[in-house]
Design a protein around this motif. Structure first.
Motif, PDB file in Angstrom:
ATOM      1  N   THR A 103       0.863  -1.173   0.000  1.00 33.13           N
ATOM      2  CA  THR A 103       0.000   0.000   0.000  1.00 33.13           C
ATOM      3  C   THR A 103       0.904   1.229   0.000  1.00 33.13           C
ATOM      4  O   THR A 103       1.800   1.340   0.839  1.00 33.13           O
ATOM      5  CB  THR A 103      -0.893   0.032   1.268  1.00 33.13           C
ATOM      6  N   VAL A 104       0.668   2.134  -0.943  1.00 31.99           N
ATOM      7  CA  VAL A 104       1.457   3.355  -1.009  1.00 31.99           C
ATOM      8  C   VAL A 104       0.803   4.401  -0.111  1.00 31.99           C
ATOM      9  O   VAL A 104      -0.392   4.676  -0.223  1.00 31.99           O
ATOM     10  CB  VAL A 104       1.576   3.865  -2.465  1.00 31.99           C
ATOM     11  N   VAL A 145       6.448   6.498   0.040  1.00 30.14           N
ATOM     12  CA  VAL A 145       6.421   5.680   1.249  1.00 30.14           C
ATOM     13  C   VAL A 145       5.451   4.533   0.987  1.00 30.14           C
ATOM     14  O   VAL A 145       4.368   4.753   0.437  1.00 30.14           O
ATOM     15  CB  VAL A 145       5.951   6.489   2.475  1.00 30.14           C
ATOM     16  N   ALA A 146       5.829   3.333   1.371  1.00 33.65           N
ATOM     17  CA  ALA A 146       4.947   2.179   1.163  1.00 33.65           C
ATOM     18  C   ALA A 146       4.896   1.330   2.421  1.00 33.65           C
ATOM     19  O   ALA A 146       5.877   1.231   3.171  1.00 33.65           O
ATOM     20  CB  ALA A 146       5.435   1.338  -0.014  1.00 33.65           C
ATOM     21  N   LEU A 147       3.742   0.745   2.631  1.00 36.77           N
ATOM     22  CA  LEU A 147       3.544  -0.223   3.701  1.00 36.77           C
ATOM     23  C   LEU A 147       3.551  -1.594   3.035  1.00 36.77           C
ATOM     24  O   LEU A 147       2.743  -1.849   2.131  1.00 36.77           O
ATOM     25  CB  LEU A 147       2.216   0.027   4.411  1.00 36.77           C
ATOM     26  N   VAL A 148       4.462  -2.451   3.448  1.00 39.45           N
ATOM     27  CA  VAL A 148       4.655  -3.733   2.782  1.00 39.45           C
ATOM     28  C   VAL A 148       4.413  -4.872   3.775  1.00 39.45           C
ATOM     29  O   VAL A 148       4.981  -4.884   4.867  1.00 39.45           O
ATOM     30  CB  VAL A 148       6.070  -3.835   2.173  1.00 39.45           C
ATOM     31  N   SER A 149       3.571  -5.806   3.374  1.00 43.14           N
ATOM     32  CA  SER A 149       3.278  -7.015   4.163  1.00 43.14           C
ATOM     33  C   SER A 149       3.627  -8.211   3.290  1.00 43.14           C
ATOM     34  O   SER A 149       2.918  -8.507   2.337  1.00 43.14           O
ATOM     35  CB  SER A 149       1.793  -7.064   4.541  1.00 43.14           C
ATOM     36  N   LYS A 150       4.759  -8.831   3.614  1.00 46.37           N
ATOM     37  CA  LYS A 150       5.241  -9.914   2.767  1.00 46.37           C
ATOM     38  C   LYS A 150       5.962 -10.956   3.598  1.00 46.37           C
ATOM     39  O   LYS A 150       6.696 -10.601   4.505  1.00 46.37           O
ATOM     40  CB  LYS A 150       6.218  -9.316   1.750  1.00 46.37           C
ATOM     41  N   GLN A 199      -1.579  -4.072  14.827  1.00 50.25           N
ATOM     42  CA  GLN A 199      -2.839  -3.322  14.832  1.00 50.25           C
ATOM     43  C   GLN A 199      -2.635  -1.911  14.300  1.00 50.25           C
ATOM     44  O   GLN A 199      -3.434  -1.423  13.495  1.00 50.25           O
ATOM     45  CB  GLN A 199      -3.437  -3.274  16.239  1.00 50.25           C
ATOM     46  N   ARG A 200      -1.583  -1.232  14.719  1.00 45.28           N
ATOM     47  CA  ARG A 200      -1.294   0.127  14.233  1.00 45.28           C
ATOM     48  C   ARG A 200      -1.036   0.114  12.726  1.00 45.28           C
ATOM     49  O   ARG A 200      -1.527   0.967  11.995  1.00 45.28           O
ATOM     50  CB  ARG A 200      -0.077   0.706  14.944  1.00 45.28           C
ATOM     51  N   PHE A 201      -0.235  -0.858  12.283  1.00 53.34           N
ATOM     52  CA  PHE A 201       0.118  -0.980  10.874  1.00 53.34           C
ATOM     53  C   PHE A 201      -1.145  -1.233  10.041  1.00 53.34           C
ATOM     54  O   PHE A 201      -1.372  -0.580   9.013  1.00 53.34           O
ATOM     55  CB  PHE A 201       1.119  -2.126  10.716  1.00 53.34           C
ATOM     56  N   GLN A 221      -5.591   0.555   6.430  1.00 53.53           N
ATOM     57  CA  GLN A 221      -7.037   0.716   6.232  1.00 53.53           C
ATOM     58  C   GLN A 221      -7.396   2.181   6.024  1.00 53.53           C
ATOM     59  O   GLN A 221      -8.260   2.514   5.217  1.00 53.53           O
ATOM     60  CB  GLN A 221      -7.827   0.157   7.421  1.00 53.53           C
ATOM     61  N   GLN A 222      -6.735   3.064   6.747  1.00 49.32           N
ATOM     62  CA  GLN A 222      -6.965   4.506   6.592  1.00 49.32           C
ATOM     63  C   GLN A 222      -6.655   4.948   5.170  1.00 49.32           C
ATOM     64  O   GLN A 222      -7.395   5.715   4.563  1.00 49.32           O
ATOM     65  CB  GLN A 222      -6.104   5.262   7.603  1.00 49.32           C
ATOM     66  N   ILE A 223      -5.560   4.428   4.630  1.00 51.12           N
ATOM     67  CA  ILE A 223      -5.148   4.789   3.258  1.00 51.12           C
ATOM     68  C   ILE A 223      -6.147   4.242   2.252  1.00 51.12           C
ATOM     69  O   ILE A 223      -6.578   4.949   1.327  1.00 51.12           O
ATOM     70  CB  ILE A 223      -3.736   4.247   2.960  1.00 51.12           C
ATOM     71  N   VAL A 224      -6.518   2.975   2.417  1.00 42.67           N
ATOM     72  CA  VAL A 224      -7.454   2.329   1.486  1.00 42.67           C
ATOM     73  C   VAL A 224      -8.814   3.029   1.533  1.00 42.67           C
ATOM     74  O   VAL A 224      -9.424   3.278   0.494  1.00 42.67           O
ATOM     75  CB  VAL A 224      -7.589   0.824   1.815  1.00 42.67           C
TER      76      VAL A 224
END
Length: 169
Positions: A44-45, A112-117, A156-158, A163-166
């Motif tokens: 998510t960017v 900036v990106a949030l990455v879940s991998k 939870q914060r992440f 979710q806020q971005i989406v």
């Protein structure tokens, strides 16, 4: 789906632990192009204008791992991300005693990106900063407990940030 996104998806389907940097090298594109092309559940960017608020909030998250890669070398710091304050064109990390010190050139952060991998068979979540060419500047990985489990409050914060971005999109 773009050609890059399809190629990224194919590589991940073949080996889910392949790191974005490895995929970028394989495809001949920037690491940010790979991260921006990850499936929605993996990447998510974050809007760039939210960077200041994120930097102010990170010290409240607790112990994490900050990674800086440079010229093939990898430097890691485990501990809480320090508070900072702007000055002289930098975001100056304010650390008393031991801990992560430094001066971040936040103007150089273009994305900036949030990455879940998955990484080495374990879930992994990180906040990744990229320059204008799509090269990684640094990454902040969520912390783990003594049993190597992700810290639930950080997850939870992440997740809430993603979710806020989406929701805003």
């Amino acid at each position: 789906m773009s050609d890059i996104a399809q190629s990224v998806a194919d590589i991940i389907n073949e080996n889910p632990s392949t790191m974005p940097g490895q995929i970028a090298t394989q495809l001949g594109v920037s690491e940010f192009e790979v991260v921006a092309s990850l499936p929605d559940d993996m990447g998510t960017v974050l809007p760039r204008e939210q960077l200041d608020a994120l930097m102010a909030d990170l010290p409240e998250w607790g112990p994490m791992t900050t990674i800086v890669s440079l010229a093939g070398s990898i430097f890691e710091f485990k501990g809480s991300f320090p508070k900072g304050k702007p000055g002289h064109g930098y975001y100056n990390l304010v650390t008393k005693g031991e801990g992560l010190h430094g001066h971040l050139k936040l103007d150089a952060v273009a994305q900036v990106a949030l990455v879940s991998k998955p990484f080495m068979g374990s879930d992994s979540h990180s906040i990744q900063m990229f320059d204008a060419s799509g090269a990684i500047i640094f990454k902040i990985y969520l912390g783990r407990d003594k049993k190597r489990l992700l810290l639930a409050d950080q997850v939870q914060r992440f997740t809430a940030l993603k979710q806020q971005i989406v929701s805003a999109a």
